[in-house]
Write an enzyme that holds these catalytic residues in place. Structure first.
Site, short mmCIF file in Angstrom:
data_model
loop_
_atom_site.label_atom_id
_atom_site.label_comp_id
_atom_site.label_asym_id
_atom_site.label_seq_id
_atom_site.Cartn_x
_atom_site.Cartn_y
_atom_site.Cartn_z
CD GLU A 1 26.64 17.25 22.13
OE1 GLU A 1 26.96 16.57 21.15
OE2 GLU A 1 25.53 17.21 22.67
CB CYS B 1 34.15 20.42 17.02
SG CYS B 1 32.56 21.25 16.88
CB CYS C 1 21.75 27.30 20.69
SG CYS C 1 21.99 28.47 19.34
CB CYS D 1 19.10 26.40 13.11
SG CYS D 1 20.05 27.92 12.98
CB CYS E 1 20.34 22.89 14.97
SG CYS E 1 21.71 22.81 16.12
CB SER F 1 25.33 28.67 9.45
OG SER F 1 26.34 28.06 10.22
CB CYS G 1 24.92 20.67 16.69
SG CYS G 1 26.03 21.14 15.42
N1 SAH Z 1 25.77 28.61 15.87
C1 SAH Z 1 26.84 28.43 14.96
C2 SAH Z 1 27.73 27.25 15.23
C3 SAH Z 1 27.12 25.96 15.65
S1 SAH Z 1 26.45 24.84 14.48
C4 SAH Z 1 26.32 28.40 13.54
O1 SAH Z 1 25.13 28.46 13.34
O2 SAH Z 1 27.13 28.36 12.62
C5 SAH Z 1 27.70 24.38 13.33
C6 SAH Z 1 27.13 24.07 11.96
O3 SAH Z 1 26.38 22.83 11.94
C7 SAH Z 1 26.19 25.14 11.46
O4 SAH Z 1 26.42 25.39 10.10
C8 SAH Z 1 24.84 24.49 11.68
O5 SAH Z 1 23.85 25.08 10.91
C9 SAH Z 1 25.14 23.06 11.32
N2 SAH Z 1 24.18 22.06 11.81
C10 SAH Z 1 23.51 22.02 12.97
N3 SAH Z 1 22.74 20.93 13.06
C11 SAH Z 1 22.91 20.25 11.92
C12 SAH Z 1 22.38 19.03 11.40
N4 SAH Z 1 21.50 18.32 12.09
N5 SAH Z 1 22.79 18.64 10.18
C13 SAH Z 1 23.69 19.36 9.48
N6 SAH Z 1 24.22 20.51 9.90
C14 SAH Z 1 23.84 20.95 11.11
#
Ligand code: SAH
Length: 344
Positions: free
Chosen positions: A90, A103, A110, A114, A117, A212, A331
């Site tokens: 996506e 984006c 992944c 996290c 996510c 992040s 995401c």
């Molecule tokens: N792997 C990379 C980039 C992808 S995520 C990273 O970790 O930075 C892009 C951003 O969105 C990251 O800061 C991630 O922690 C955040 N993110 C992911 N899911 C989220 C959610 N449900 N709510 C808020 N931020 C989120």
């Protein structure tokens, strides 16, 4: 052989190997990366014979648009694309005053884990090729009919876990013979793979690095991000400092605010101490709750307080404008919903 992932020089070598004149490489490169051709047949300035030869020898990456959702709130569009092997990725298109931003995803799934996510719930499927990262931008550009001026690598996947392909993508998307997007208009977001942050710094590109963070102490970070078990928070911050020293680019810290988890005054105070000496910017993101976890967004009042506390500590902090909330903005949510809808 993935032709859309080749640099112009590599393409020249290939074209000569096929017994063609070198100038054909430039034409072909322009068809792929400037005119954004979807297949060889669109390349009408190339002789039919050559197009057939190319189709025989090289795979041509062209993502298939599976769905597009447009936000009624702000016009943000979320695209779900099909790859040639059936996997889905996506990408998001957003309009800002300063231009159009895309984006993109860097991996299918992944493996960083996290906790909040959606992209990581089923682990990593595979890395994306440079052409598959580029084509997210090209396909969106064709679909919207508008120029893309900014790219953020913040979709599904950890870009620094796909380092070589990411770097090739960055060189190609900023290539003056291609889309020619300014390095300064590109942001790469990482959960903090320290050695690759340093490698990227050594490339001395002018792109923005976003880290992040999400927690202001080692313990807090470990609660939300398993990757913090591998890297100490101090080493991650040192790598950010190194990035700034090498590139002169101010680092962005992303901090997703999770109600009752990382949004207290104490958290804000720790964050001030942690990043206070850095030339940086903090982007506060109200967490986007996902169905599979029970994290909740912080109260509006707590978010504003958090920001105020940072500013008192002379740290530049903004609250991210939420876009596309009504279209599975967080995401990995869209890809997941789609996979659920199709009986396996
Ligand atoms: N792997 C990379 C980039 C992808 S995520 C990273 O970790 O930075 C892009 C951003 O969105 C990251 O800061 C991630 O922690 C955040 N993110 C992911 N899911 C989220 C959610 N449900 N709510 C808020 N931020 C989120």
């Amino acid at each position: 052989m993935d032709i859309k992932s080749m640099s112009l020089d590599e393409l020249k070598t290939e074209i000569v190997k096929l017994g063609e004149k070198p100038y054909r490489a430039k034409q072909l490169y322009e068809w792929m990366h400037v005119k954004l051709a979807r297949d060889y047949d669109e390349m009408t300035s190339l002789p039919k014979k050559l197009r057939e030869k190319l189709a025989e020898h090289y795979e041509y990456t062209a993502l298939r648009e599976v769905t597009v959702q447009t936000s009624r709130l702000d016009g943000t569009k979320k695209f779900l694309f099909g790859l040639s092997d059936g996997n889905l990725v996506e990408s998001v298109w957003m309009q800002y005053h300063h231009g159009n931003s895309v984006c993109i995803s860097s991996q299918v799934g992944c493996r960083m884990g996290c906790r909040f996510c959606a992209s990581t719930l089923d682990g990593l499927e595979r890395n994306l090729a440079p052409s598959e990262m580029l084509d997210q931008i090209y396909a969106i550009s064709r679909s919207t009919g508008e120029r893309v001026s900014n790219v953020v690598v913040m979709g599904t996947g950890e870009p620094l876990d796909n380092y070589d392909n990411l770097l090739r993508f960055l060189r190609m998307v900023t290539d003056e013979n291609g889309l020619n997007i300014s390095q300064r208009n590109i942001t790469v977001s990482t959960c903090g793979i320290v050695e690759n942050m340093r490698r990227l710094a050594d490339e001395k590109l002018q792109i923005t690095l976003a880290l992040s963070l999400h927690g202001s102490t080692q313990e807090k970070r470990r609660e939300l991000m398993p990757v913090a078990n591998r890297y100490d928070i101090g080493d991650v911050i040192d790598a950010c400092r190194y990035y700034f020293d090498q590139t002169g680019r101010r680092v962005t810290f992303e901090y997703s605010l999770v109600g009752g988890v990382n949004d207290t005054d104490e958290d804000a105070g720790n964050l001030c101490r942690l990043v206070g000496s850095l030339n940086c910017h903090v982007n506060l993101i109200p967490v986007n709750p996902i169905r599979e976890r029970d994290y909740v967004e912080s109260e509006r009042r707590d978010i504003l307080n958090f920001q105020k506390k940072l500013e008192k500590g002379h740290i530049n902090a903004t609250i991210r404008r939420e876009m596309g909330r009504d279209i599975d903005g967080a995401c990995g949510q869209l890809r997941r919903r789609h996979a659920e809808a199709i009986p396996q």
